[in-house]
Design a protein around this motif. Structure first.
Motif, PDB file in Angstrom:
ATOM      1  N   ASN A 150       8.354  -0.393  -2.624  1.00 18.83           N
ATOM      2  CA  ASN A 150       7.597  -0.444  -3.879  1.00 18.83           C
ATOM      3  C   ASN A 150       7.644   0.909  -4.585  1.00 18.83           C
ATOM      4  N   GLY A 151       7.168   0.926  -5.818  1.00 15.86           N
ATOM      5  CA  GLY A 151       7.233   2.151  -6.610  1.00 15.86           C
ATOM      6  C   GLY A 151       5.980   2.988  -6.570  1.00 15.86           C
ATOM      7  N   TYR A 152       5.075   2.689  -5.651  1.00 15.69           N
ATOM      8  CA  TYR A 152       3.807   3.406  -5.579  1.00 15.69           C
ATOM      9  C   TYR A 152       3.845   4.404  -4.425  1.00 15.69           C
ATOM     10  N   PHE A 153       4.352   5.576  -4.721  1.00 20.04           N
ATOM     11  CA  PHE A 153       4.462   6.632  -3.722  1.00 20.04           C
ATOM     12  C   PHE A 153       4.340   7.978  -4.437  1.00 20.04           C
ATOM     13  N   LYS A 154       4.152   9.027  -3.647  1.00 25.18           N
ATOM     14  CA  LYS A 154       3.996  10.375  -4.192  1.00 25.18           C
ATOM     15  C   LYS A 154       5.248  11.197  -3.928  1.00 25.18           C
ATOM     16  N   VAL A 173      21.499   1.437  -5.634  1.00 24.55           N
ATOM     17  CA  VAL A 173      20.040   1.551  -5.546  1.00 24.55           C
ATOM     18  C   VAL A 173      19.507   1.332  -6.954  1.00 24.55           C
ATOM     19  N   PHE A 174      18.767   0.247  -7.142  1.00 23.35           N
ATOM     20  CA  PHE A 174      18.175  -0.067  -8.441  1.00 23.35           C
ATOM     21  C   PHE A 174      16.736   0.444  -8.433  1.00 23.35           C
ATOM     22  N   VAL A 175      16.432   1.327  -9.380  1.00 25.41           N
ATOM     23  CA  VAL A 175      15.158   2.046  -9.373  1.00 25.41           C
ATOM     24  C   VAL A 175      14.293   1.578 -10.540  1.00 25.41           C
ATOM     25  N   GLY A 176      13.204   0.901 -10.218  1.00 27.97           N
ATOM     26  CA  GLY A 176      12.321   0.356 -11.240  1.00 27.97           C
ATOM     27  C   GLY A 176      10.994   1.079 -11.319  1.00 27.97           C
ATOM     28  N   ILE A 177      11.010   2.373 -11.655  1.00 34.03           N
ATOM     29  CA  ILE A 177       9.776   3.122 -11.879  1.00 34.03           C
ATOM     30  C   ILE A 177       9.872   3.785 -13.257  1.00 34.03           C
ATOM     31  N   THR A 178       8.774   4.354 -13.727  1.00 35.17           N
ATOM     32  CA  THR A 178       8.731   4.872 -15.093  1.00 35.17           C
ATOM     33  C   THR A 178       9.391   6.245 -15.206  1.00 35.17           C
ATOM     34  N   SER A 179       9.828   6.541 -16.420  1.00 34.97           N
ATOM     35  CA  SER A 179      10.379   7.863 -16.735  1.00 34.97           C
ATOM     36  C   SER A 179       9.225   8.821 -17.047  1.00 34.97           C
TER      37      SER A 179
END
Length: 260
Positions: A150-154, A173-179
């Motif tokens: 998931n994208g919820y990490f520090k 690797v497909f990365v779906g987090i914000t810029s």
């Protein structure tokens, strides 16, 4: 904002033409040409940050020196925005077409199933990335999905993510987090020895999973997909698109005047 800066960059494995719009390098590639070039990186195990730029990203490039450096050093940089394609024509250096990130991602997933390449999904909420995995596996039965996160990490977790990627050795690797955190993370992972093709995919996991609907086909064809996104998430996207697009349009106009 400075215009007309002479930026010299080259695609590591390609000999394709590149243009510069508002200090941002963009490859003169259509979708199929992009896929063929990206596959060269996979076949040779050459690290790649596959970048898509729209008006918002170009605005950020001109406000954030670190982002500018990252974007312009990418091996493949596509125009992922109708406004960028229209600007290129207005400035007299036309790009062939918009290379939409979600469409390119799904074409690369299809290629991966066909050629036996492996993928890793990084981003979104846990339930969203899990559902995305299930849907992709159903759509592409032979697809190798070697891991999800998931994208919820520090930032302190970046090392462990890098370690897992080195163990799983995905081709994509497909990365779906914000810029801009997405770009900073990909730069870190590449500098840490990961040789995959990294592609930022924005909210594609939400769309593929069905969590957020995609614009109707007629809106996509009329270059109104951005408006549909604003209608779905007005609080988050109104400023980005309406204020950001105005800044971009003004900048393009000033660049045209300078070129004249």
């Amino acid at each position: 904002m400075e215009f007309g800066e002479n930026i010299q960059q080259e695609s590591v494995l390609g000999d394709n033409q590149r243009i510069t719009i508002l200090n941002t390098v963009i490859d003169v590639l259509n979708v199929q040409e992009t896929i063929e070039l990206v596959e060269k990186y996979v076949e040779t195990k050459t690290p790649l940050h596959l970048m898509g730029v729209n008006a918002d990203k170009i605005n950020e490039v001109n406000q954030n020196k670190k982002m500018k450096k990252i974007v312009n050093s990418c091996g493949v940089i596509n125009a992922d925005g109708a406004s960028v394609v229209l600007a290129s024509r207005y400035l007299g250096k036309p790009l062939p077409e918009r290379v939409a990130g979600i469409d390119l991602m799904q074409k690369l997933v299809s290629l991966s199933e066909e050629k036996g390449y492996s993928i890793y999904l990084l981003g979104a909420k846990q339930e969203v990335v899990e559902k995305t995995k299930k849907i992709l596996q159903k759509t592409y039965p032979a697809l190798k999905i070697v891991g999800i996160h998931n994208g919820y990490f520090k930032e302190k977790d970046w090392i462990s993510i890098s370690t897992e990627l080195k163990e799983k050795k995905p081709d994509f690797v497909f990365v779906g987090i914000t810029s801009p955190m997405k770009e900073y993370l990909i730069e870190f992972l590449q500098n840490n020895g990961n040789d995959a093709v990294f592609m930022g995919v924005g909210g594609s996991f939400d769309v593929i999973s069905g969590n957020i609907p995609r614009a109707p086909l007629w809106m996509q064809k009329c270059n109104l997909e951005w408006l549909f996104r604003v209608m779905q998430e007005p609080n988050r996207l109104f400023k980005r698109y309406f204020v950001g697009n105005w800044i971009f349009i003004k900048s393009v106009y000033l660049e045209k005047r300078r070129l004249r």
